[in-house]
Design a protein around this motif. Sequence first.
Motif, PDB file in Angstrom:
ATOM      1  N   TYR A  15      -8.366   1.099   6.432  1.00 49.71           N
ATOM      2  CA  TYR A  15      -7.511   2.039   7.411  1.00 49.71           C
ATOM      3  C   TYR A  15      -7.686   2.083   8.780  1.00 49.71           C
ATOM      4  O   TYR A  15      -7.395   1.661   9.761  1.00 49.71           O
ATOM      5  CB  TYR A  15      -6.803   3.694   7.219  1.00 49.71           C
ATOM      6  CG  TYR A  15      -6.422   3.259   5.685  1.00 49.71           C
ATOM      7  CD1 TYR A  15      -4.631   3.172   5.235  1.00 49.71           C
ATOM      8  CD2 TYR A  15      -7.450   3.698   4.671  1.00 49.71           C
ATOM      9  CE1 TYR A  15      -4.524   2.714   4.252  1.00 49.71           C
ATOM     10  CE2 TYR A  15      -6.064   3.659   3.170  1.00 49.71           C
ATOM     11  CZ  TYR A  15      -5.217   3.098   3.233  1.00 49.71           C
ATOM     12  OH  TYR A  15      -4.790   2.736   2.299  1.00 49.71           O
ATOM     13  N   ASP A  30       0.895  -1.160   0.251  1.00 54.07           N
ATOM     14  CA  ASP A  30       0.413   0.177  -0.143  1.00 54.07           C
ATOM     15  C   ASP A  30       0.776   1.026  -0.153  1.00 54.07           C
ATOM     16  O   ASP A  30       0.489   2.148   0.611  1.00 54.07           O
ATOM     17  CB  ASP A  30      -0.920  -0.555   0.704  1.00 54.07           C
ATOM     18  CG  ASP A  30      -2.121   0.634   1.334  1.00 54.07           C
ATOM     19  OD1 ASP A  30      -2.883   1.562   0.046  1.00 54.07           O
ATOM     20  OD2 ASP A  30      -3.197   1.053   2.160  1.00 54.07           O
ATOM     21  N   ARG A  40      -0.370   1.339   7.308  1.00 56.75           N
ATOM     22  CA  ARG A  40      -1.000   0.423   5.941  1.00 56.75           C
ATOM     23  C   ARG A  40      -2.172  -0.808   5.826  1.00 56.75           C
ATOM     24  O   ARG A  40      -2.291  -1.013   6.868  1.00 56.75           O
ATOM     25  CB  ARG A  40      -0.204   0.937   4.840  1.00 56.75           C
ATOM     26  CG  ARG A  40       0.918   1.745   4.413  1.00 56.75           C
ATOM     27  CD  ARG A  40      -0.163   2.938   4.081  1.00 56.75           C
ATOM     28  NE  ARG A  40       1.390   3.568   3.374  1.00 56.75           N
ATOM     29  CZ  ARG A  40       1.648   4.344   3.643  1.00 56.75           C
ATOM     30  NH1 ARG A  40       2.035   4.458   5.291  1.00 56.75           N
ATOM     31  NH2 ARG A  40       2.756   5.435   2.887  1.00 56.75           N
TER      32      ARG A  40
END
Length: 494
Positions: free
Chosen positions: A476, A284, A313
């Motif tokens: 997230y 990511d 991430r």
Amino acid sequence: MHTDTERCVRAVQSKDARFDGWFFTAVTTTRIYCRPSCPVVPPKPENMTFLPSAAACQQAGFRACKRCRPDTSPGSPEWNHRADLVARAMRLIGDGVVDREGVPGLATRLGYSTRQIERQLLSELGAGPLALARAQRAQTARLLIETTPLPMAEIAFAAGFSSIRTFNDTVREVFALSPGELRARLPKKRTGTAAGTHTPGVLNLRLPFRAPLNPANLFGHLAATAVPGVEEWRDGAYRRTLRLPYGHGIAALTPMPDHIACRLGLSDLRDLPVAISRCRRLLDLDADPVAVDDQLRSDPLLAPLVDKAPGRRVPRTVDEDEFAVRAVLGQQVSTAAARTHAARLVLAHGEPLDDPEGGLTHLFPTPGALAAVDPASLAMPRTRRTTLTNLVAELASGTIRLGMESDWAEARARLLALPGFGPWTVDVIAMRALGDPDAFLPTDLGIRYAAKELGLPSTPAALTARAAAWRPWRAYAVQYLWATTDHPVNVLPA
């Protein structure tokens, strides 16, 4: 963002690295294009023009800055958190589809005409698919020139150029230097020409990212769930095998303060851009952590978690079909049990390979290989066996597509229609395989436990309602909530 001139000028004048990859600064007086954080003295605002891609800069006749090397910027975060046509096309171009299949192949994968794709890419990025792929080839060529002692002819074809002349012309046009001059500018040790410093087929690269990056949950998750033979944690690096278009590879990824050290062993160097793209996606690295964290901080109960360890991430995957299979294997069992089930499949049906530098032994089996397996031979409960066989049959036939070209909503709907697929399995696939940054797991026990401890609603419906304020970054938020436990996935291995 490139259309907001005032904001772009402020970013350039403050040398703000957060905007690298979001847009490029083309200087009309020098005919050079730069990243926003270029260390040279910023030009006068009236001499700046802003373009959305390196390819657009090159098409307009600008050459890359030799100081800031804008071609090595992190990719735009736009392409990994959107599911529209342009974002899907950019993910496929980054994965080398245009070089392998041409623009018609890109159009076929996306289900649109070549004209529609070219029109939308030109509108948003200032360049069509061929120009965007050409810019990527130029960057691949530069990497090979600077990190290997390969002859230029081999580099030209490994980077995807159809002829040595096109390779030479493109490098000169983009970098204002010939391929030989690019190599001559570097110390001998940088090109691997010193005795004993270069292993054929092995490249050492630096993968940039936008700061901050918290490696604990990212590498902790990958190491804790690693499938023996396919993945391992060794000498401070996460290592895994890669199934690639022209062959196979092994990637070793090591977190460093300002980059990810990437060591790639490839059976065919033409797979270099694809391998880099998949490693970046796995970690990511093109995310915009400042935008994500600012949004999550708006919730006073999440803010302390973000402030304590910003820059988390979402650990993703290098193979979407593989991850879907592993998600089924992990239904209602421990992490250790899921690894054991996956390791059995790998040993029985994976493709063997050699790993001179470690303990990797196989590529993960393809859906086609698994679809041919006798279900009775699978050592797992009958209902999960049925779920797995239905999934691999759909993946092998192409009825369900989870690749970079996939329509997220369609993929979700098709997965939910399969027996044995509930919201948790679909959303974890959406989060880690499809790459949906807003995927959410309100029924996950770890999430519910963390929510209760923080004073957030702990029932799925109430938590989902509260999480509406976290959109479009709920995946997230999941990482921050998971990090409140002492599970091994949250700890950077020693």
